[in-house]
Design a protein around this motif. Sequence first.
Motif, PDB file in Angstrom:
ATOM      1  N   ASP A  96       0.813  -1.201  -0.046  1.00  0.00           N
ATOM      2  CA  ASP A  96      -0.032  -0.136  -0.126  1.00  0.00           C
ATOM      3  C   ASP A  96       0.887   1.439   0.118  1.00  0.00           C
ATOM      4  O   ASP A  96       1.830   1.378   0.750  1.00  0.00           O
ATOM      5  N   GLY A 102      -7.194   2.026   0.512  1.00  0.00           N
ATOM      6  CA  GLY A 102      -6.461   0.906   1.019  1.00  0.00           C
ATOM      7  C   GLY A 102      -6.284  -0.057  -0.077  1.00  0.00           C
ATOM      8  O   GLY A 102      -6.934  -0.022  -1.147  1.00  0.00           O
ATOM      9  N   HIS A 104      -6.697  -4.289  -0.822  1.00  0.00           N
ATOM     10  CA  HIS A 104      -7.352  -5.540  -0.314  1.00  0.00           C
ATOM     11  C   HIS A 104      -7.043  -6.803  -0.896  1.00  0.00           C
ATOM     12  O   HIS A 104      -6.894  -6.588  -2.269  1.00  0.00           O
ATOM     13  N   ASN A 106      -7.760 -10.506  -1.340  1.00  0.00           N
ATOM     14  CA  ASN A 106      -8.522 -11.663  -1.048  1.00  0.00           C
ATOM     15  C   ASN A 106      -9.360 -11.216   0.135  1.00  0.00           C
ATOM     16  O   ASN A 106      -9.841 -12.036   0.933  1.00  0.00           O
ATOM     17  N   GLY A 107     -10.003  -9.794   0.015  1.00  0.00           N
ATOM     18  CA  GLY A 107     -10.893  -9.637   0.919  1.00  0.00           C
ATOM     19  C   GLY A 107     -10.463  -8.864   2.329  1.00  0.00           C
ATOM     20  O   GLY A 107     -11.017  -8.355   2.925  1.00  0.00           O
ATOM     21  N   GLU A 108      -9.067  -9.107   2.429  1.00  0.00           N
ATOM     22  CA  GLU A 108      -8.583  -8.591   3.577  1.00  0.00           C
ATOM     23  C   GLU A 108      -7.768  -7.367   3.314  1.00  0.00           C
ATOM     24  O   GLU A 108      -6.732  -7.449   2.406  1.00  0.00           O
ATOM     25  N   ARG A 109      -7.835  -6.309   3.940  1.00  0.00           N
ATOM     26  CA  ARG A 109      -7.006  -5.046   3.873  1.00  0.00           C
ATOM     27  C   ARG A 109      -5.518  -5.327   4.515  1.00  0.00           C
ATOM     28  O   ARG A 109      -5.324  -5.852   5.488  1.00  0.00           O
ATOM     29  N   ARG A 122      -7.879  -5.477  -4.617  1.00  0.00           N
ATOM     30  CA  ARG A 122      -8.878  -4.315  -4.562  1.00  0.00           C
ATOM     31  C   ARG A 122      -8.170  -3.177  -4.316  1.00  0.00           C
ATOM     32  O   ARG A 122      -7.751  -3.191  -3.244  1.00  0.00           O
ATOM     33  N   SER A 127     -11.091  -3.740  -9.081  1.00  0.00           N
ATOM     34  CA  SER A 127     -10.767  -5.128  -9.005  1.00  0.00           C
ATOM     35  C   SER A 127      -9.523  -5.476  -9.827  1.00  0.00           C
ATOM     36  O   SER A 127      -9.831  -5.537 -11.139  1.00  0.00           O
TER      37      SER A 127
END
Length: 134
Positions: A96, A102, A104, A106-109, A122, A127
């Motif tokens: 980052d 942020g 992400h 696989n859905g985790e920041r 993301r 995406s």
Amino acid sequence: MPTVESTAAEATTTVGRVLPRTTDRERRRATLTAPLLDPGRYLAIEDGEEVVVIAVGDETVHLGRSTGADVMLEHLSVSRRHAVVAQRGEATVILDDRSLNGVHVNGERVAEAVLRDGDEIRLGEVSLRYLHVR
């Protein structure tokens, strides 16, 4: 959009939606029409109905809304300097770059993550998919 035969199995996504699986016939047809990628590292980004595939290679790649970014993503949810994809030995990592919305994986920041083939990235509302073709 191809129709799916009623005998196809279904898969549940991580967000709870049920998506029909493609039939063997549809997968074979898609395999024949999809271009084969040379071995390497890539980022795949949906652009309307097309998928744009960008080679990452061993270079450091800057992602963001700025015209100075290596990969410019024109979406207001993406910071001018959003993320960096770099090589650390054999691993590909995403960092980052002090973004507002942020990164992400696989859905985790994450502040930093090692990427594996098929990982969803993301950046804000954009995406991408990381591909490592061997």
